[in-house]
Write a protein that holds these residues in place. Structure first.
Motif, PDB file in Angstrom:
ATOM      1  N   VAL A  25       0.835  -1.202   0.000  1.00 37.26           N
ATOM      2  CA  VAL A  25       0.000   0.000   0.000  1.00 37.26           C
ATOM      3  C   VAL A  25       0.869   1.251   0.000  1.00 37.26           C
ATOM      4  N   ALA A  26       1.933   1.254   0.799  1.00 39.51           N
ATOM      5  CA  ALA A  26       2.834   2.405   0.843  1.00 39.51           C
ATOM      6  C   ALA A  26       3.506   2.626  -0.508  1.00 39.51           C
ATOM      7  N   THR A  27       3.867   1.551  -1.189  1.00 39.21           N
ATOM      8  CA  THR A  27       4.486   1.661  -2.511  1.00 39.21           C
ATOM      9  C   THR A  27       3.520   2.266  -3.518  1.00 39.21           C
ATOM     10  N   ILE A  28       2.282   1.834  -3.485  1.00 40.12           N
ATOM     11  CA  ILE A  28       1.278   2.383  -4.408  1.00 40.12           C
ATOM     12  C   ILE A  28       1.095   3.881  -4.159  1.00 40.12           C
ATOM     13  N   PHE A  29       0.973   4.280  -2.881  1.00 41.26           N
ATOM     14  CA  PHE A  29       0.815   5.697  -2.585  1.00 41.26           C
ATOM     15  C   PHE A  29       2.055   6.494  -2.968  1.00 41.26           C
ATOM     16  N   LEU A  30       3.229   5.932  -2.805  1.00 41.96           N
ATOM     17  CA  LEU A  30       4.452   6.609  -3.204  1.00 41.96           C
ATOM     18  C   LEU A  30       4.476   6.856  -4.712  1.00 41.96           C
ATOM     19  N   VAL A  31       4.026   5.877  -5.480  1.00 42.52           N
ATOM     20  CA  VAL A  31       3.953   6.049  -6.937  1.00 42.52           C
ATOM     21  C   VAL A  31       2.978   7.180  -7.285  1.00 42.52           C
ATOM     22  N   PHE A  32       1.824   7.209  -6.610  1.00 45.62           N
ATOM     23  CA  PHE A  32       0.859   8.289  -6.877  1.00 45.62           C
ATOM     24  C   PHE A  32       1.435   9.654  -6.524  1.00 45.62           C
ATOM     25  N   ILE A  33       2.153   9.733  -5.429  1.00 42.41           N
ATOM     26  CA  ILE A  33       2.761  11.005  -5.026  1.00 42.41           C
ATOM     27  C   ILE A  33       3.814  11.445  -6.038  1.00 42.41           C
ATOM     28  N   LEU A  34       4.627  10.513  -6.506  1.00 43.20           N
ATOM     29  CA  LEU A  34       5.641  10.857  -7.504  1.00 43.20           C
ATOM     30  C   LEU A  34       5.007  11.324  -8.810  1.00 43.20           C
ATOM     31  N   ILE A  35       3.931  10.670  -9.231  1.00 47.52           N
ATOM     32  CA  ILE A  35       3.225  11.098 -10.444  1.00 47.52           C
ATOM     33  C   ILE A  35       2.685  12.513 -10.261  1.00 47.52           C
ATOM     34  N   ALA A  36       2.129  12.807  -9.094  1.00 43.83           N
ATOM     35  CA  ALA A  36       1.587  14.144  -8.831  1.00 43.83           C
ATOM     36  C   ALA A  36       2.686  15.195  -8.842  1.00 43.83           C
ATOM     37  N   ILE A  37       3.859  14.883  -8.302  1.00 45.32           N
ATOM     38  CA  ILE A  37       4.970  15.841  -8.292  1.00 45.32           C
ATOM     39  C   ILE A  37       5.449  16.115  -9.707  1.00 45.32           C
ATOM     40  N   VAL A  38       5.564  15.079 -10.521  1.00 45.50           N
ATOM     41  CA  VAL A  38       5.998  15.272 -11.913  1.00 45.50           C
ATOM     42  C   VAL A  38       4.989  16.132 -12.664  1.00 45.50           C
ATOM     43  N   LYS A  39       3.692  15.858 -12.479  1.00 47.72           N
ATOM     44  CA  LYS A  39       2.668  16.659 -13.159  1.00 47.72           C
ATOM     45  C   LYS A  39       2.704  18.109 -12.691  1.00 47.72           C
ATOM     46  N   MET A  40       2.954  18.330 -11.399  1.00 49.49           N
ATOM     47  CA  MET A  40       3.021  19.690 -10.879  1.00 49.49           C
ATOM     48  C   MET A  40       4.145  20.474 -11.555  1.00 49.49           C
ATOM     49  N   TYR A  41       5.332  19.859 -11.688  1.00 49.40           N
ATOM     50  CA  TYR A  41       6.436  20.555 -12.328  1.00 49.40           C
ATOM     51  C   TYR A  41       6.158  20.806 -13.812  1.00 49.40           C
ATOM     52  N   LYS A  42       5.501  19.863 -14.486  1.00 51.27           N
ATOM     53  CA  LYS A  42       5.147  20.083 -15.888  1.00 51.27           C
ATOM     54  C   LYS A  42       4.164  21.242 -16.027  1.00 51.27           C
ATOM     55  N   LEU A  43       3.167  21.312 -15.128  1.00 51.88           N
ATOM     56  CA  LEU A  43       2.211  22.410 -15.180  1.00 51.88           C
ATOM     57  C   LEU A  43       2.863  23.749 -14.871  1.00 51.88           C
ATOM     58  N   LYS A  44       3.812  23.764 -13.936  1.00 51.70           N
ATOM     59  CA  LYS A  44       4.523  25.003 -13.634  1.00 51.70           C
ATOM     60  C   LYS A  44       5.304  25.484 -14.854  1.00 51.70           C
ATOM     61  N   ALA A  45       5.963  24.562 -15.535  1.00 50.63           N
ATOM     62  CA  ALA A  45       6.736  24.929 -16.720  1.00 50.63           C
ATOM     63  C   ALA A  45       5.820  25.440 -17.823  1.00 50.63           C
ATOM     64  N   GLU A  46       4.682  24.788 -18.009  1.00 53.24           N
ATOM     65  CA  GLU A  46       3.744  25.237 -19.036  1.00 53.24           C
ATOM     66  C   GLU A  46       3.157  26.596 -18.681  1.00 53.24           C
ATOM     67  N   ASN A  47       2.848  26.799 -17.403  1.00 54.60           N
ATOM     68  CA  ASN A  47       2.306  28.079 -16.971  1.00 54.60           C
ATOM     69  C   ASN A  47       3.322  29.192 -17.183  1.00 54.60           C
ATOM     70  N   LYS A  48       4.584  28.930 -16.879  1.00 59.19           N
ATOM     71  CA  LYS A  48       5.627  29.933 -17.080  1.00 59.19           C
ATOM     72  C   LYS A  48       5.760  30.290 -18.551  1.00 59.19           C
ATOM     73  N   LYS A  49       5.683  29.270 -19.411  1.00 62.96           N
ATOM     74  CA  LYS A  49       5.791  29.500 -20.844  1.00 62.96           C
ATOM     75  C   LYS A  49       4.598  30.317 -21.355  1.00 62.96           C
ATOM     76  N   LEU A  50       3.397  30.002 -20.846  1.00 64.72           N
ATOM     77  CA  LEU A  50       2.216  30.741 -21.278  1.00 64.72           C
ATOM     78  C   LEU A  50       2.224  32.176 -20.784  1.00 64.72           C
ATOM     79  N   MET A  51       2.776  32.408 -19.608  1.00 68.72           N
ATOM     80  CA  MET A  51       2.832  33.772 -19.076  1.00 68.72           C
ATOM     81  C   MET A  51       3.738  34.668 -19.917  1.00 68.72           C
ATOM     82  N   GLN A  52       4.683  34.072 -20.607  1.00 66.26           N
ATOM     83  CA  GLN A  52       5.618  34.847 -21.413  1.00 66.26           C
ATOM     84  C   GLN A  52       5.119  35.095 -22.833  1.00 66.26           C
TER      85      GLN A  52
END
Length: 75
Positions: A25-52
């Protein structure tokens, strides 16, 4: 009585089994957390690009032309 004893034996979980379940169960939640962190950084990069881009600046300038939003008067 025999069925009751079999039922009790089927319910009992050893500490090894419980540890394996918790690790899974801990491994599954860790995978979900890692996926969420990767998506967050991708969205931040896209938002920065759109702001420019010019599209955001055009939208910001158009919003400045709108008067303050109250319909009944500007008090």
């Amino acid at each position: 009585m025999i069925y009751f004893n079999l039922f009790i034996k089927a319910i009992i979980v050893t500490t090894t089994q419980l540890t394996m379940i918790l690790i899974a169960v801990a491994t599954i939640f860790l995978v979900f957390i890692l996926i969420a962190i990767v998506k967050m950084y991708k969205l931040k990069a896209e938002n920065k690009k759109l702001m420019q881009t010019n599209a955001y600046k055009d939208y910001e300038e158009a919003a400045e032309d709108v008067p303050s939003g109250h319909l009944y008067g500007d008090n």
